[in-house]
Motif scaffolding. Structure first.
Motif: not given
Length: 146
Positions: A29, A41, A45-46, A64, A66-67, A82
């Motif tokens: 990450s 998450r 992964g969100l 949304w 993610d990292d 994302y």
């Protein structure tokens, strides 16, 4: 200590064994370790990102992250999301000119939602409305305290 082989499926040949160091690990990450560990998450992964106008407290939209999107938001001054449908990053305002300038960022107590306070330039919604909630009220029974 000796490496244990990891089974790997190969086309037409069944399972072969490859040293575990050869198996590709997920990318690290880009977030600070404490933040990455605190985020909860979804399966993709969100994490949900609620976007709010910093001076009026209007809730503008939900996106949304993610990292990587969160990292970009934290380090560029612009909000990056994302896209679940396109499976790509997008920065609010790049095509519309309706930019979101980051003013602050907070994580909720459970780590499963973010609050991004912004200075919104123009419409926040892709339909052209100020917020994604304009004109979309639902009928409810109003509750009362005490």
């Amino acid at each position: 200590m000796s490496e244990q082989p990891t089974p790997v499926q190969t086309a037409g040949s069944g399972v072969s064994h490859v040293p575990s160091s050869s198996v590709e690990a997920p990318p690290a990450s880009p977030l600070p370790e404490e933040l990455a560990a605190a985020l909860k998450r979804d399966a993709a992964g969100l994490v949900a990102a609620v976007v709010q106008q910093y001076d009026t407290n209007e809730v503008l939209m939900l996106g949304w992250m993610d990292d990587e999107a969160l990292h970009r938001t934290m380090t560029t001054g612009r909000v990056t999301f994302y896209s679940r449908s396109r499976q790509e990053y997008w920065r609010k305002g790049d095509t519309s000119g309706h930019v979101q300038w980051v003013k602050s960022l907070a994580m909720d107590c459970d780590g499963d939602a973010l609050l991004v306070r912004v200075d919104q330039v123009g419409a926040a919604c892709h339909t052209g409305t100020r917020t994604c909630f304009d004109g979309r009220e639902l009928a409810v029974v109003e509750g009362h305290a005490g």
